[in-house]
Design a protein around this motif. Sequence first.
Motif, short mmCIF file in Angstrom:
data_model
loop_
_atom_site.label_atom_id
_atom_site.label_comp_id
_atom_site.label_asym_id
_atom_site.label_seq_id
_atom_site.Cartn_x
_atom_site.Cartn_y
_atom_site.Cartn_z
N ASN A 186 0.84 -1.20 0.00
CA ASN A 186 0.00 0.00 0.00
C ASN A 186 0.88 1.25 0.00
O ASN A 186 1.84 1.36 0.76
N GLU A 187 0.53 2.19 -0.87
CA GLU A 187 1.38 3.37 -1.03
C GLU A 187 1.48 4.23 0.22
O GLU A 187 2.46 4.93 0.42
N TRP A 188 0.45 4.18 1.05
CA TRP A 188 0.48 5.02 2.25
C TRP A 188 1.49 4.51 3.25
O TRP A 188 2.05 5.27 4.02
N PHE A 189 1.73 3.20 3.20
CA PHE A 189 2.83 2.66 3.99
C PHE A 189 4.15 3.04 3.33
O PHE A 189 5.15 3.27 3.99
N PHE A 224 -6.16 -5.63 -6.35
CA PHE A 224 -4.74 -5.31 -6.12
C PHE A 224 -4.43 -3.85 -6.46
O PHE A 224 -3.63 -3.22 -5.79
N GLU A 225 -5.11 -3.34 -7.49
CA GLU A 225 -4.91 -1.92 -7.81
C GLU A 225 -5.37 -1.03 -6.66
O GLU A 225 -4.68 -0.10 -6.25
N VAL A 226 -6.57 -1.35 -6.18
CA VAL A 226 -7.15 -0.50 -5.13
C VAL A 226 -6.30 -0.58 -3.86
O VAL A 226 -6.07 0.43 -3.19
N ARG A 227 -5.83 -1.78 -3.53
CA ARG A 227 -5.05 -1.91 -2.29
C ARG A 227 -3.74 -1.13 -2.40
O ARG A 227 -3.14 -0.76 -1.40
N GLU A 228 -3.30 -0.85 -3.62
CA GLU A 228 -2.06 -0.13 -3.76
C GLU A 228 -2.23 1.36 -3.50
O GLU A 228 -1.41 1.99 -2.85
N SER A 229 -3.32 1.93 -3.98
CA SER A 229 -3.37 3.39 -4.01
C SER A 229 -4.31 4.05 -3.00
O SER A 229 -4.16 5.22 -2.73
N HIS A 230 -5.25 3.30 -2.44
CA HIS A 230 -6.25 3.96 -1.61
C HIS A 230 -5.86 4.02 -0.13
O HIS A 230 -5.02 3.27 0.33
#
Lengths: 438, 667
Positions: free
Chosen positions: B122-125, B490-496
């Motif tokens: 996840n990008e926020w991590f 997988f897309e959503v888990r990456e950016s949200h």
Amino acid sequence: MGLREDLERFREVGEQRREDLEEFISYGNLGSSDPDSIKIPIKVVDLPEFEYDRLDKGGVGQGQDGTPDAGQPVGQPRPGDGDDGEEGDPGEEAGDHEYYEMDPEEFAEELDEELGLDLEPKGKEVVEEIEGDYTDVTRTGPNSTLDFERLFKQGLKRKLATDFDEEYVREAMKVADTTPREVYQWCRERNVLVSLAWVEDAWDDVPAEERGTWDSFEEMEGNVDQETTVQRIRREGLTEVPFRREDERYRHPEVVEKKERNVVVVNIRDVSGSMREQKRELVERTFTPLDWYLTGKYDRAEFVYIAHDAEAWEVERENFFGIQSGGGTRISSAYELAQDLLEERYPWSEWNRYVFAAGDSENSSNDTTENVIPLMEEIPANLHAYVETQPGGTAINATHAEEVERELGDADNVAVTYVSDPADVIDAIYEILSTEDS
Amino acid sequence: MKDDRIDAQRAANRLEEPVREAAALARKLGLDPYPVNYWVVDHDEMNELIAYGGFQNRYPHWRWGMQYDRQQKQDQFGMGKAFEIVNNDDPSHAFLQESNSLADQKAVITHVEAHADFFANNEWFGLFKNAGAEGDLDATAMLERHGDTISGYMDDPDVDREEVERFIDAVLCLEDTIDQHRAFTAEDDRRDPGEYEDLRDRLDEMDISEDVQRQVFDDEWLDEFAEREREARIDEPHEDVLAYLRDHGRQYDEEKERAVEMEPWQKDVIDMLRTESYYFAGQKMTKVMNEGWAAYWESLMMGDERFAGDDEFLTYADHQARVLGSPGLNPYKLGKELWEYVENTANREEVAENLLRVRGITWRNFHDVVDFEDVRAALEPHSAIEGVAPDSLSDLAALGDDPRVDADALERAREDAVDVERYPWKVLTYEGLAERHFSLVKRQNRGFLERIRRSDLERIARYMFDDEKYDTVEAALDDVDYTAGWDRLFEVRESHNDVTFIDAFLSEEFVTENDYFTYEYSRATGDFRAASDDYRDVKKKLLLQFTNFGKPTIAVYDGNFGNRNELLLGHQYNGVMLDVEQAKGVLERTYQLWGRPVNLMTIVKEYDDHDVEVAQRRNREPEPIEVGTRIRYDGDRFETHDLDDDLRERIAAADVDYDTKPEEWLG
């Protein structure tokens, strides 16, 4: 180790030191907000933060079977209901654990297992007589209570028991060279419920030219179907049910003995000046699981809370652990009050009784031997327990527990235990509950 | 006395295979977790780990003691059972409670693998992780280092231990006032409003003659200059309050009666705690997503893929029911259902798009001409994929060179080197597993496809050129990409993060089905009342709870307020006022970090007594008066001032509204 020290320092925060944090201390409850669940008091220090005004923020709730209408009061929103509040959400930062709640019964089971206890609730069983349904029956009674259904069923049974397919038996009489006795024998073998007299009566009605229609019983059976009783009743209808006097029954209400296991737990606590925060907390830690355990074990549990210094008074649970007074100590005052309350509300013949007292063993001189011990002997109870909470060992003049133990230690319904830090709690609980067990 | 070590060892041995296989299954399913080290711990160790937020060492502080106290009581009184804790680290460390049943352990392991995947991707991590100089996350070591350093300060004979504790408390009051939406940097790279010097000081230093100074730089000009400077600074509020205090904070010296430089240990403590805030921010910002993600994959692995043995399945079902069934707004349940919604929607788009390419099917006649029963039947997974078993491997082999089959594993399975009975997934690929678990054919999702709205169909059809690609529905469905749903997950888990996740995917259907509603406080009746069950209102309120950790946003607006080096903080007002009493408590502690007077701009709602009375009589709500307020604390007492209009304009947002009270409310 680090955490023990953190815990120590946390206990001191706002009490022995760091007065600047005193205003942020609250004593909350662990446990669900469900009114029936038992709550564990807990100290919380909430550092101030920039937060929204609770009233202005509002929130999101979840209804059961639909949502409440707009404008309907929703009660106090519970912390943790989506609020992500501090309550019920330990380790906010990790947030990766899963919880489930446990009820008192499960708790009691766990504790039994953990401590190897097997305390079956005993003592008296409260007997109540209540009028049951009209399920019992006698052979005589007013007509209005005649059990017609039973009479009908019995009659029907009788009819079925004596009923048989007459045509079938008549066919059997047409077997070549047979006799009434042979037909009767044949009927018996096939469970056709006919009497010899009936066969003999019917014998002469069979026309002579039809005799010998069948060469044997076997041939007859192969060609004629027996009609079952049910088929016959369907065909003919139920014309005649033999009611008999001997089948009549009259109903009357049943007497039900209802047995309930009741328990009353009297919690007594010394709230005098010498009982400081740490001692107070040890009392909570011991009493709360005991209360919970007994709640889980009995059908119905009631609690009485008595606070005392030199005098005793009854309090509500929510105040019980929080009170602190300045006065001296006279433990017998609490037992006197307990005696009165128990006699008045919880007669020994109907209630199991547990009397738990806790304090730091300080008492006014001679009160223990002259008053408390006689009272403990006088008040009938499944169990009397005294829990001495004395962090850091016994003080010299604190001898109540010792004296009780010396005088009554051998009685099988008296337990005395010592709790000097939280690690002793489980042992104390075991000591208390296993005393009652013996 | 039992030998605890032997028990733990035994438990660990029992778990070796589930750990290995769960990690393999997770990767087959497309997850890409950090490697996880598993530890089996007893309940006391578990309590300690939970108190420390999932780690074994933290800096000394009473707050861990508080958490430990609560955790221990909960454990002692059987109020709740912790199954597991996992921390965000590379490799991750997961701690399993020794007393869990094997079914619980398996559930926990599958759950943990999904968390580790979320941490890693996840990008926020990533905002924290990718900022490290060496590029690897070693949180365990970092937190331990912080612990050692702070212990060192406490043991320093020149430093009063209690003073360190007090200082930490002050920083913790501000721990959420960071700029969590930016990548973490040790340096504060924002333009620095504090760097502005008062020109007067500089002129004094330059030894310019008083005459010149009077003529060229008269007071009026200097004041105007200062004002222009201030305006420029105030346009760019500084959300990383902790960094600002670290770089410009001072301490008040009682003897010298003025602010002096902070001690090095003080700057260091702010720096370390700020770093920890950034480290934990990812977790706090993705709670619903992360828990939902773990619950989703746990359920798929344990339930659908039967990672729980048949004999364990009931225990598992019970475990899951308890976790998901706890009342209120449960992040596991909310998250899991939102993820399922994302998956179903993506699969539905994929199927609808293919159907719209069939000759004769248009967005207008879609619902009339498509037989949804037939479509569902056609979408059922291939029988060889669905029913993988040791005795039906030849069916799989018959598919030939098929992307859904893991050819190597199948080869080995036919030589009996793979336990297909227990781990049927081993002979399939990601594509194969996606088909095997295609969401739209699951019982609970029946009807999802036909519920697609006409407007959605129109949107899909609008840019479609090749709309007569297929002659038959069968041909169109043969081409359906079964991985569409999972790819989207997988897309959503990456950016949200939670805010964007809820905003994008919380549907009307979801709110209605779960009976969610908003409540507001009524000034007229003095209690909380149900306000609205419109899903837009519910979403609005939920977003308020998740935006900026559910707290008001506070930023530094000026480090030289009133030209007197006072700190000016601003509350970015979104219509919900802050808790003024608590804010004052924070200001008292901020003073300890600034050393000079501190100010907070905010907007307070006031209610006129007469208005309230009238409102009560008429059964409606009184209108609040919004008053711009500046609260000032000078180390001794508070003052409250009206806020200048131009400042007020800067902190008040005009276009947000979190109020969900209906027009006719109490009627």
